[in-house]
Structure formats: structure tokens, C-alpha cells
Design a protein around this motif. Structure first.
Motif, PDB file in Angstrom:
ATOM      1  N   ARG A  83      -7.567  79.104  32.411  1.00 17.67           N
ATOM      2  CA  ARG A  83      -7.987  79.946  33.554  1.00 17.67           C
ATOM      3  C   ARG A  83      -8.037  81.399  33.100  1.00 17.67           C
ATOM      4  O   ARG A  83      -7.086  81.901  32.474  1.00 17.67           O
ATOM      5  N   THR A  84      -9.128  82.059  33.408  1.00 19.83           N
ATOM      6  CA  THR A  84      -9.288  83.463  33.044  1.00 19.83           C
ATOM      7  C   THR A  84      -8.922  84.346  34.241  1.00 19.83           C
ATOM      8  O   THR A  84      -8.849  83.871  35.376  1.00 19.83           O
ATOM      9  N   GLU A  85      -8.711  85.623  33.979  1.00 19.10           N
ATOM     10  CA  GLU A  85      -8.316  86.533  35.064  1.00 19.10           C
ATOM     11  C   GLU A  85      -9.480  86.769  36.028  1.00 19.10           C
ATOM     12  O   GLU A  85      -9.300  86.803  37.234  1.00 19.10           O
ATOM     13  N   GLY A  86     -10.658  86.941  35.474  1.00 11.48           N
ATOM     14  CA  GLY A  86     -11.854  87.078  36.313  1.00 11.48           C
ATOM     15  C   GLY A  86     -12.779  85.901  36.067  1.00 11.48           C
ATOM     16  O   GLY A  86     -12.356  84.876  35.536  1.00 11.48           O
ATOM     17  N   ARG A 131      -3.637  75.777  31.337  1.00 12.33           N
ATOM     18  CA  ARG A 131      -3.196  74.907  32.436  1.00 12.33           C
ATOM     19  C   ARG A 131      -2.996  73.458  31.983  1.00 12.33           C
ATOM     20  O   ARG A 131      -2.230  72.722  32.565  1.00 12.33           O
ATOM     21  N   THR A 147     -13.267  80.757  37.464  1.00  9.70           N
ATOM     22  CA  THR A 147     -12.227  81.217  36.531  1.00  9.70           C
ATOM     23  C   THR A 147     -11.666  80.090  35.677  1.00  9.70           C
ATOM     24  O   THR A 147     -10.898  80.352  34.751  1.00  9.70           O
ATOM     25  N   ASP A 148     -12.009  78.850  35.999  1.00  7.86           N
ATOM     26  CA  ASP A 148     -11.458  77.702  35.259  1.00  7.86           C
ATOM     27  C   ASP A 148     -12.492  77.147  34.280  1.00  7.86           C
ATOM     28  O   ASP A 148     -13.655  76.928  34.653  1.00  7.86           O
ATOM     29  N   ASP A 188      -4.002  86.026  24.746  1.00  9.73           N
ATOM     30  CA  ASP A 188      -3.313  86.024  26.034  1.00  9.73           C
ATOM     31  C   ASP A 188      -4.252  86.321  27.196  1.00  9.73           C
ATOM     32  O   ASP A 188      -3.805  86.639  28.309  1.00  9.73           O
ATOM     33  N   THR A 189      -5.540  86.290  26.935  1.00  3.50           N
ATOM     34  CA  THR A 189      -6.507  86.613  27.998  1.00  3.50           C
ATOM     35  C   THR A 189      -6.692  85.449  28.974  1.00  3.50           C
ATOM     36  O   THR A 189      -7.331  85.618  30.013  1.00  3.50           O
ATOM     37  N   VAL A 190      -6.154  84.296  28.648  1.00  3.49           N
ATOM     38  CA  VAL A 190      -6.307  83.127  29.522  1.00  3.49           C
ATOM     39  C   VAL A 190      -4.945  82.468  29.748  1.00  3.49           C
ATOM     40  O   VAL A 190      -3.994  82.681  28.982  1.00  3.49           O
ATOM     41  N   THR A 191      -4.881  81.683  30.821  1.00  3.08           N
ATOM     42  CA  THR A 191      -3.689  80.884  31.110  1.00  3.08           C
ATOM     43  C   THR A 191      -4.007  79.435  30.787  1.00  3.08           C
ATOM     44  O   THR A 191      -5.036  78.908  31.230  1.00  3.08           O
ATOM     45  N   ALA A 195     -15.094  83.587  34.262  1.00  2.00           N
ATOM     46  CA  ALA A 195     -15.108  83.307  32.823  1.00  2.00           C
ATOM     47  C   ALA A 195     -16.465  83.627  32.205  1.00  2.00           C
ATOM     48  O   ALA A 195     -17.509  83.291  32.774  1.00  2.00           O
TER      49      ALA A 195
END
Length: 319
Positions: A57-60, A122, A88-89, A117-120, A62
Motif C-alpha cells: 500500500r502506498t501513501e497516495g 500488507r 493505493t493498493d 519505506d515508501t510502501v506498507t 500508486a
């Protein structure tokens, strides 16, 4: 204002007289498809061959093209990125790496270092060869069951000759689709299986329309030669068949050109399926009935079951 007509009324194209040309072409097409499959095989995707699946998942929203360029330069082979649910996914599929589980872990770490670290992260999964093999078997079973179900439906709806002809035409469509994928080495994945099942449904729908008109004309023209009844029925439904195919193709061409690389192979399979399915409904399924020893008396005995025209609303409606 004159209406645009692709197939003018009263069209009489001699499909049945040229049936041997069509059937010969179809036999050669199927043989070539089988030969290509045996010689070149299919380019199975991660779904069947196994590989790594990562959901991030991206902050904004993708930037998938940028992510694709970044990951594509890592030397990990085939990598597919797909928006997954929300903008964002992103679902990342990476082909199975040579070298066992340790090689898969190294590939996962390489991707993590690239994305930073720009993405989470999941979800991270490794699809093994066993799962891929099970998916292959499930896909083949799904296609075979759908064809068997359609055979039974056409058999009970019409006669066994119609069922056999429909299944031959349907198998022709499926095998030629596999052949074109083997020829072009397009990725064959679960989406392609879904496309084949959709093609089967589309093709059988076209075939049923033609068969329904044939049955109707067999009852109406009892003295007409069977070949003439078949040719007349094909021409009478030609406008509907062509218009349906053209409108479907317009939507599929939009998907193919504007839908992006994720669904391009799926769109291509559908485009090919609509074209070959339309051809087989007209030039394969109906002409095959001539070789099936079709008994016209069966339909004459069902004549009393045909819907009767009921006149309703004899008085004009007052507004």
C-alpha cells in the motif's frame, strides 16, 4: 433518416455450398493449434508456474508505471503489477526464482530494498509449484465441465445432433484460442482461463440463436431441402450475429488499447474468441448438421408445442 445496416435484409450468402472450404479450414486450424501446443507449449504465468505474491500500500495513489520500471530493472524475470481494490493498493507478482526457498527470500528482500519505506507491506506469499499444478487441473476441469454442461443443455433443448455439432464448434474455439497463445507465447494465466470460459459462453449463445432459427424453419418449410433450410436460417440470423459481435468487439478493442498491460492478454483472448466464435457458429456448427442424419420428423411432431401468436389489444389505447 436511413438506418445503417451492416447486413442488408434479404441477404443470401451461400454458406452451406461452401461448407467443405470452411470445414477444411477449421480442421487445419485445430491441427495447427494442437501442433503448436505440443511443439512450443504455453507461456504459463505465475498462477500456474508458481512465484512470489506481494501486496503493498502506498501513501497516495500508486504510480504503477514508475514501480514497474523500478522493479523491472532488478533482474528477477517476469514481474506483474496490478492495482488491487483501491488506487493505493498494488499486487506484485514475481516469477518463481531458481534455487529453492532461499532464492525466493532473496528476491523478496531485493524488492523490499527497491521499494524502500515508501510502501506498507500488507502480504507476502510464495506460490509453490504444487499450488500451480492444482490450479492447472482446476482450470482444465472447469473448461471440460462447462463444455459437458452445454452439451447436455443443447441436447435437451434441441436434439443430440445439435448438441454434438455445438460441442465440436465449441472445442474448435477453445483449441484455436490455445493455439494462438502458443503461437504468440502470450502469458497464459487464470485470467486467460476465465476468458476461455467466457468465449465458450459467448460462442454457444451465438450457436443457439442459429439453431433456434433452424428448428423454426424446419417446422415451417417441410418440403425444403435441408441444406437450403440451413443456409436460409444462417442468413436470417446473420444480421443479429454480426451486430452483436461488432458491438462486443468495440468494447473489447477499447479494453485492449486503453486497459493497460495487466488485462491486455485477457482482452486479446476475448477478441480472438469473439471472432472465432462468430465464425464457428455460422460456418462450422450449422453445416455439421448436414452430416448428423438429422430427422426432420422429430420437429414436425413438436409443432403443436410451438408458441402461438395471440392477438391482444384489439382496441386502440386512448390517451
Amino acid at each position: 433518416m436511413a438506418r445503417f445496416q451492416i447486413v442488408p435484409p434479404g441477404t443470401k450468402i451461400p454458406f452451406i455450398p461452401y461448407r467443405k472450404v470452411f470445414l477444411t479450414f477449421s480442421v487445419l486450424l485445430v491441427l495447427a493449434s494442437v501442433g503448436l501446443y505440443l511443439a512450443r507449449g504455453l507461456n504459463f504465468g505465475i498462477d500456474f508456474e508458481g512465484g512470489i505474491l506481494m501486496e503493498v500500500r502506498t501513501e497516495g495513489a500508486a504510480d504503477i508505471p514508475a514501480m514497474r520500471d523500478s522493479l523491472g530493472s532488478l533482474g528477477l524475470g517476469e514481474i506483474n503489477l496490478q492495482e488491487f481494490g483501491q488506487p493505493t493498493d498494488v499486487l506484485i507478482r514475481i516469477q518463481k526464482q531458481e534455487g529453492g526457498e532461499e532464492a525466493q527470500q532473496i528476491a523478496i528482500e531485493t524488492v523490499r530494498e527497491s521499494l524502500g519505506d515508501t510502501v506498507t507491506y500488507r502480504r507476502t506469499e510464495f506460490v509453490g509449484p504444487k499450488v500451480g499444478e492444482e490450479l492447472k487441473q482446476a482450470g482444465i476441469l472447469a473448461v471440460l465441465l462447462s463444455i459437458a454442461g452445454m452439451l447436455l443443455y443443447i441436447w435437451f433443448r434441441f436434439e443430440w445432433q445439435f448438441g454434438i455439432a455445438a460441442v465440436i464448434a465449441l472445442s474448435h474455439d477453445v483449441l484455436s484460442t490455445i493455439g494462438i497463445f502458443a503461437l504468440l507465447q502470450l502469458e497464459f494465466n487464470l485470467a486467460t482461463v476465465a476468458a476461455i470460459l467466457t468465449i465458450a459462453g459467448y460462442s454457444i449463445n451465438d450457436t443457439v440463436v442459429v439453431f433456434d432459427r433452424i428448428r423454426e424453419n424446419l417446422r415451417k418449410f417441410k418440403k425444403m431441402v435441408l441444406a437450403d433450410v440451413l443456409n436460409r436460417s444462417i442468413n436470417e440470423t446473420l444480421s443479429r450475429t454480426v451486430l452483436t459481435s461488432v458491438t462486443t468487439l468495440l468494447a473489447l478493442l477499447a479494453l485492449f488499447t486503453l486497459g493497460g498491460p495487466v488485462i491486455r492478454d485477457f482482452s486479446f483472448a476475448m477478441i480472438w474468441g469473439v471472432v472465432i466464435g462468430t465464425y464457428s457458429s455460422i460456418c462450422v456448427a450449422a453445416p455439421l448438421l448436414l452430416y448428423m442424419k438429422l430427422k426432420r420428423t422429430v420437429f414436425e411432431s413438436d409443432e403443436d408445442d410451438t408458441p402461438k401468436t395471440v392477438e391482444v389489444g384489439s382496441e386502440p389505447v386512448k390517451k
